[in-house]
Design a protein around this motif. Structure first.
Motif, PDB file in Angstrom:
ATOM      1  N   GLY A  65      -8.225  -5.015  -3.420  1.00 33.56           N
ATOM      2  CA  GLY A  65      -8.393  -3.858  -4.285  1.00 33.56           C
ATOM      3  C   GLY A  65      -9.058  -4.221  -5.604  1.00 33.56           C
ATOM      4  N   SER A  73     -10.365   5.386  -0.459  1.00 28.06           N
ATOM      5  CA  SER A  73      -8.922   5.147  -0.501  1.00 28.06           C
ATOM      6  C   SER A  73      -8.591   4.548  -1.858  1.00 28.06           C
ATOM      7  CB  SER A  73      -8.506   4.194   0.626  1.00 28.06           C
ATOM      8  OG  SER A  73      -7.112   3.966   0.606  1.00 28.06           O
ATOM      9  N   GLU A  74      -7.788   5.260  -2.647  1.00 26.77           N
ATOM     10  CA  GLU A  74      -7.547   4.862  -4.038  1.00 26.77           C
ATOM     11  C   GLU A  74      -6.068   5.018  -4.406  1.00 26.77           C
ATOM     12  OE1 GLU A  74     -11.874   6.136  -5.964  1.00 26.77           O
ATOM     13  OE2 GLU A  74     -10.120   7.408  -6.369  1.00 26.77           O
ATOM     14  N   GLN A  75      -5.673   4.282  -5.426  1.00 25.94           N
ATOM     15  CA  GLN A  75      -4.365   4.454  -6.054  1.00 25.94           C
ATOM     16  C   GLN A  75      -4.508   4.302  -7.557  1.00 25.94           C
ATOM     17  OE1 GLN A  75      -1.969   1.522  -3.874  1.00 25.94           O
ATOM     18  NE2 GLN A  75      -0.947   3.160  -2.726  1.00 25.94           N
ATOM     19  N   THR A  78       0.826  -1.203   0.000  1.00 24.26           N
ATOM     20  CA  THR A  78       0.000   0.000   0.000  1.00 24.26           C
ATOM     21  C   THR A  78       0.861   1.254   0.000  1.00 24.26           C
ATOM     22  OG1 THR A  78      -1.638  -1.225   1.300  1.00 24.26           O
ATOM     23  CG2 THR A  78      -1.929   1.150   1.136  1.00 24.26           C
ATOM     24  N   ILE A  84      -1.254   7.311  -1.473  1.00 25.60           N
ATOM     25  CA  ILE A  84      -2.682   6.992  -1.452  1.00 25.60           C
ATOM     26  C   ILE A  84      -3.477   8.271  -1.652  1.00 25.60           C
ATOM     27  CG2 ILE A  84      -4.593   6.123  -0.045  1.00 25.60           C
ATOM     28  CD1 ILE A  84      -2.655   4.327   1.391  1.00 25.60           C
ATOM     29  N   PRO A  86      -4.704  -5.910  -7.239  1.00 28.38           N
ATOM     30  CA  PRO A  86      -3.541  -5.062  -7.525  1.00 28.38           C
ATOM     31  C   PRO A  86      -2.340  -5.781  -8.119  1.00 28.38           C
ATOM     32  CG  PRO A  86      -4.580  -4.280  -5.535  1.00 28.38           C
ATOM     33  CD  PRO A  86      -5.334  -5.534  -5.945  1.00 28.38           C
ATOM     34  N   LEU A 119      -9.067   0.597  -2.903  1.00 27.19           N
ATOM     35  CA  LEU A 119      -8.167  -0.205  -2.084  1.00 27.19           C
ATOM     36  C   LEU A 119      -8.860  -0.949  -0.942  1.00 27.19           C
ATOM     37  CD1 LEU A 119      -5.050   2.141  -1.766  1.00 27.19           C
ATOM     38  CD2 LEU A 119      -5.704   0.593  -3.627  1.00 27.19           C
ATOM     39  N   HIS A 120      -8.061  -1.766  -0.283  1.00 24.92           N
ATOM     40  CA  HIS A 120      -8.539  -2.625   0.810  1.00 24.92           C
ATOM     41  C   HIS A 120      -9.099  -1.817   1.972  1.00 24.92           C
ATOM     42  CE1 HIS A 120      -4.949  -1.779   3.367  1.00 24.92           C
ATOM     43  NE2 HIS A 120      -4.379  -1.605   2.190  1.00 24.92           N
ATOM     44  N   GLN A 129      -1.029  -6.190  -1.929  1.00 23.74           N
ATOM     45  CA  GLN A 129      -2.170  -5.806  -1.112  1.00 23.74           C
ATOM     46  C   GLN A 129      -3.429  -6.472  -1.661  1.00 23.74           C
ATOM     47  OE1 GLN A 129      -3.835  -1.838  -2.117  1.00 23.74           O
ATOM     48  NE2 GLN A 129      -1.812  -1.367  -2.953  1.00 23.74           N
TER      49      GLN A 129
END
Length: 491
Positions: A81, A41-43, A9, A33, A154, A97-98, A78
């Motif tokens: 996601g 919560s994103e990437q 992460t 992040i 991911p 995300l998780h 991770q």
């Protein structure tokens, strides 16, 4: 030589391991992040690929001879996601995300629609899993779902960039909450309840299976042999367990990364949904695990350092250890900065610093943060113990394991001897190299996945253990007292 890549992460980690399972070199690249809204919560998936190429490039430059001998690559990452790709294989939106809690209503909806999901998939639906996120996307971003042709986890997006192949492993598939854990295959009932097509999901393979080969372009760019194989790999929980040798019945370990997992290997599928314990497929065939999944871990320490205006976490930890009096901090910390799964299943949960006075200083706050994570592990341990026996000695890995002071606090809070294993900091990336080796050589997993040598044993401090047992009661009471206000503070 075997290469393991872990898509974390907060960073991507890469490790080179030789035929004797000695860590030759490691490299990492940071990740950021994005939190555009409350609970989100994103990437950007492209950021993972950029970070992978940075870490790989560093290994290639600094360890050219070892690098040229890479035979196979393993992946870890991770879990939970959601990455959605269009017809051209391009991401349609940032990855969810998780630790994203937006799909809390959809998780409740899925549990109502399919009451047996906890038995089928190994745990009731929670907001962080892929399944409720897909329902949320169908409601709130229908055009994205209309254009989506494949959903990946991911690390599996990185695999796609490396090989051009779609695949996942049994552990990550379990973590998507779309797998039938007993049958080790996608669940038609859950897929239908989510309103998606089975074709959206990639093939689910055992972690030590070959999932593809580096494309010619990637092999040339990385300076590796054409046809270098890529193992299916494992979600970070299972990969970390494989690194620590937690592969047989009752073997346990704690992964202290940005988030935290308390993991026990099992030789049979035994879901315990009533305890919110995750019962998922392991990264090796005919193995499963039970896990307390905590959304907060070493990331809380990074948050505290930022709050205190300290850029050097190591120095802050040293100062806190020097100031340690042998007693718990007078400050009590609820570490739920990203909500929580086990044992609360509460995406609205918040962090709380309780007991501050005009004399409270940085080291007391830092100690409270370390203790808050340890107490959350002790809280979860009680639920794990109801599902089966736990050993008295538990391995620990991940970035947080670098602090022996923190490990001493954890050992005392749990009443367990904590084992620091050789190479424990490499964690899931090292486990990925073991899966790569099995995929390349066909060796038996038992021969490749022994427990590493123990570097140090940290035993519980009896007086501190007694004090933490009392503080755990206060920890639980504080949560119950403030939890009704969490949702209000999210509005």
């Amino acid at each position: 030589m075997f290469l393991g890549i872990d898509i974390g992460t907060s960073s991507v980690k890469a490790v080179l391991v030789d035929e004797r399972q000695r860590i030759v070199a490691t490299a990492s690249a940071p990740l950021a992040i994005s939190r555009p809204r409350d609970l989100w919560s994103e990437q950007n998936p492209e950021d993972w690929w950029v970070a992978v190429e940075q870490a790989v490039g560093q290994l290639r430059r600094e360890w050219a001879t070892a690098w040229s001998g890479v035979r196979a690559v393993g992946l870890s990452g991770q879990m939970h996601g959601v990455v959605l790709l269009d017809e051209a294989g391009l991401p349609l939106r940032p990855a969810i995300l998780h630790n994203d809690g937006r799909a809390f209503a959809e998780a409740e909806e899925l549990n109502r629609k399919l009451p047996a999901i906890g038995t089928i998939a190994g745990v009731p639906a929670m907001p962080g899993f892929a399944a409720p996120k897909l329902i949320w996307l169908g409601k709130h971003e229908p055009e994205v779902m209309r254009r989506a042709r494949k959903m990946l986890l991911p690390k599996d997006y990185v695999r796609y960039r490396m090989t051009g192949s779609f695949a996942t492993d049994m552990c990550d598939a379990s973590g998507a909450l779309l797998l039938d854990g007993a049958k080790r295959q996608w669940s038609p009932a859950i897929v239908e309840a989510c309103g998606i097509a089975m074709s959206l999901l990639p093939p689910a393979l055992e972690g030590c299976a070959v999932s593809g080969q580096l494309t010619g372009a990637v092999a040339r760019a990385w300076g590796l042999s054409p046809g270098t194989i890529v193992a299916a790999g494992a979600g970070d929980a299972a990969a970390g367990a494989i690194a620590s040798g937690a592969v047989n019945e009752g073997d346990a370990f704690i992964s202290l990364g940005t988030a935290t997992q308390y993991f026990v290997a099992r030789e049979a599928y035994n879901p315990a949904p009533q305890h919110l314990i995750h019962s998922f497929c392991h990264g090796l065939p005919e193995r499963w695990f039970q896990m307390a999944a905590l959304l907060n871990g070493a990331g809380a320490l990074s948050w505290a350092a930022g709050l205190l205006g300290r850029s050097d976490i190591g120095t802050l930890l040293d100062e806190t250890e020097q100031a340690f009096t042998g007693s718990p901090s007078p400050v009590l910390f609820l570490p739920y900065l990203s909500g929580e799964r086990t044992p609360h299943n509460n995406p609205h949960a918040k962090g709380v610093l309780f007991g501050l006075t005009a004399s409270t200083g940085p080291t007391q706050v830092t100690q409270a943060v370390l203790e808050g994570i340890a107490l959350s592990l002790a809280d979860a341990q009680g639920y794990l113990e109801e599902t089966g026996a736990l050993p008295d000695r538990i391995a620990i890995n991940g970035g947080g394991s670098r602090s022996r002071f923190w490990c001493r606090i954890i050992a005392s809070a749990l009443g367990k001897t904590v084992l620091l294993q050789d190479g424990s900091e490499a964690g899931p990336a090292f486990g990925a190299t073991r899966l790569a080796r099995i995929a390349a050589t066909g060796e038996e997993p038992a021969a490749v996945c022994p427990k590493p040598p123990v570097e140090a044993e940290i035993v519980p401090d009896p007086a501190l253990a007694e004090a933490y047992a009392a503080k755990l009661t206060a920890f639980r009471t504080l949560y119950q007292a403030v939890s009704p206000h969490f949702r209000l503070s999210s509005n």
